[in-house]
Design an enzyme around this catalytic site. Structure first.
Site, short mmCIF file in Angstrom:
data_model
loop_
_atom_site.label_atom_id
_atom_site.label_comp_id
_atom_site.label_asym_id
_atom_site.label_seq_id
_atom_site.Cartn_x
_atom_site.Cartn_y
_atom_site.Cartn_z
N ARG A 14 2.82 -5.79 26.48
CA ARG A 14 3.00 -6.94 27.39
C ARG A 14 3.86 -8.04 26.76
NH1 ARG A 14 -2.75 -8.43 27.92
NH2 ARG A 14 -2.09 -10.13 29.27
N ASN B 267 0.83 -1.21 0.00
CA ASN B 267 0.00 0.00 0.00
C ASN B 267 0.86 1.25 0.00
OD1 ASN B 267 -2.51 -1.29 0.21
ND2 ASN B 267 -2.42 -1.36 2.44
N ASP C 20 3.77 -6.38 11.72
CA ASP C 20 4.37 -6.82 10.45
C ASP C 20 5.88 -7.07 10.63
OD1 ASP C 20 1.88 -6.42 9.35
OD2 ASP C 20 2.34 -4.38 8.71
N ARG D 86 9.48 4.80 15.77
CA ARG D 86 9.62 5.58 14.52
C ARG D 86 8.25 5.72 13.85
NH1 ARG D 86 14.59 1.78 12.33
NH2 ARG D 86 16.15 2.51 13.80
#
Ligand code: RIB
Length: 316
Positions: free
Chosen positions: A225, A12, A253, A286
């Site tokens: 966690r 994308n 990802d 980031r």
């Protein structure tokens, strides 16, 4: 021995608005920062794996718009094998609108564009690279029939599939039995199991249910966690590294891509989880999806420099 990771999934163009807080329904926020970066769960995982040191091929379908040439150039610069990234001329590439608020929380909306042109026929044309795969990784941003087709091919060719069931939406759950490594977050686990996944007990119960559906290894990522993993012989809870998150987009990802690298390198389950947790911890510090994926050097240095509580590993 084969070591190629073949990611079959989406790409994308991400259009990002970064704000101090997410807007309420009907509200307009007027002082957002704007960023255009490249994303898509498949592409993020492919880039994450390549930067983490993997030998990675990406199978995808892009469109024909002003952003696409740069996207392809970035893939090449990251060393991805993109021989089987197909291009359609009558449609735009996938696009995502990403709104990021305080603590890196986000809203996302995706227009799949050319991602939905990745048909089983294009998978057939990608067979030369699929035949090189030590592992296939998929997500859920390409057509359902393509995902099912890849599962059947992988089973016939005995190639393990890592399936990141994201974003969560309905699917024929019999395919979970064809999954070597199922990776979900709490929301996706809750969707698949039909139960709340919040407490440690609920996380473990959900992992057991997913294991009963037939996944060989179940990983539930838990954000701040850490992560929980369950296989037939082992259960491991890995705490998260403590960082200041500015954008959690693509943390999952990067986790998947770097975990696949660690596994194809033969690292233990605990070490693979630790490696992937470090990569996603760097990622959330980031802004943006692919710009945030760390390199192997960054991951190794981060692990060396950052203390994390001991993992709990139990042999079942
Ligand atoms: O997982 C994050 C990704 O989801 C973004 O890059 C966006 O493109 C959507 O696919």
């Amino acid at each position: 021995m084969k070591n190629k990771i073949v990611v079959i999934g989406s790409s994308n163009v991400d259009l990002i608005m970064k704000m101090d807080r997410l807007p309420e329904k009907g509200e307009t926020i007027t002082d957002a920062g704007f960023f255009q970066v490249y994303g898509g769960k498949g592409a993020n995982q492919a880039v994450g794996a390549a930067r983490a040191g993997g030998n990675v091929a990406f199978v995808n379908c892009v469109g024909n718009d002003a952003y696409t040439p740069q996207m392809l150039e970035n893939f090449r610069n990251d060393g991805l094998d993109i021989r089987f990234v197909f291009q359609e001329t009558d449609i735009a590439s996938g696009h995502a609108l990403v709104m990021i608020g305080g603590e890196g929380n986000n809203y996302l909306s995706v227009a799949p564009g050319a991602n939905y042109k990745l048909t089983p026929e294009l998978i057939d044309r990608s067979m030369p690279v699929i035949d090189e795969a030590a592992m296939i990784i998929m997500q859920y941003e390409i057509p359902v029939e393509t995902i099912k087709y890849v599962f059947r091919i992988a089973e016939a060719k005995d190639i393990p599939v890592m399936w990141n069931f994201a974003p969560a939406r309905s699917f024929d759950l019999s395919y979970v039995a064809k999954t070597a490594i199922l990776v979900v977050n709490e929301t996706e686990a809750a969707f698949l199991c039909g139960q709340q996944v919040e407490t440690d007990e609920e996380v473990e119960l959900a992992a057991k249910k997913l294991q009963e559906l037939g996944a060989s290894l179940v990983i539930i990522t838990l954000g701040k966690r850490g992560a929980f993993a369950l296989s037939a012989i082992e259960k491991v809870a890995v705490p998260a590294f403590k960082v200041n998150a500015v954008d959690t987009t693509s943390a999952g990802d990067v986790f998947c891509g770097s975990f696949a690298v660690a596994q194809t390198e033969g690292k233990s389950l605990t070490d693979s989880l630790r490696f992937a947790s470090a990569a996603s911890a760097i990622c959330v510090t980031r802004i943006g999806a692919q710009p945030s994926a760390p390199t192997r050097k960054e991951i190794d240095e981060f692990i060396g420099n950052n203390y994390v509580e001991k993992s709990h590993s139990i042999v079942i």
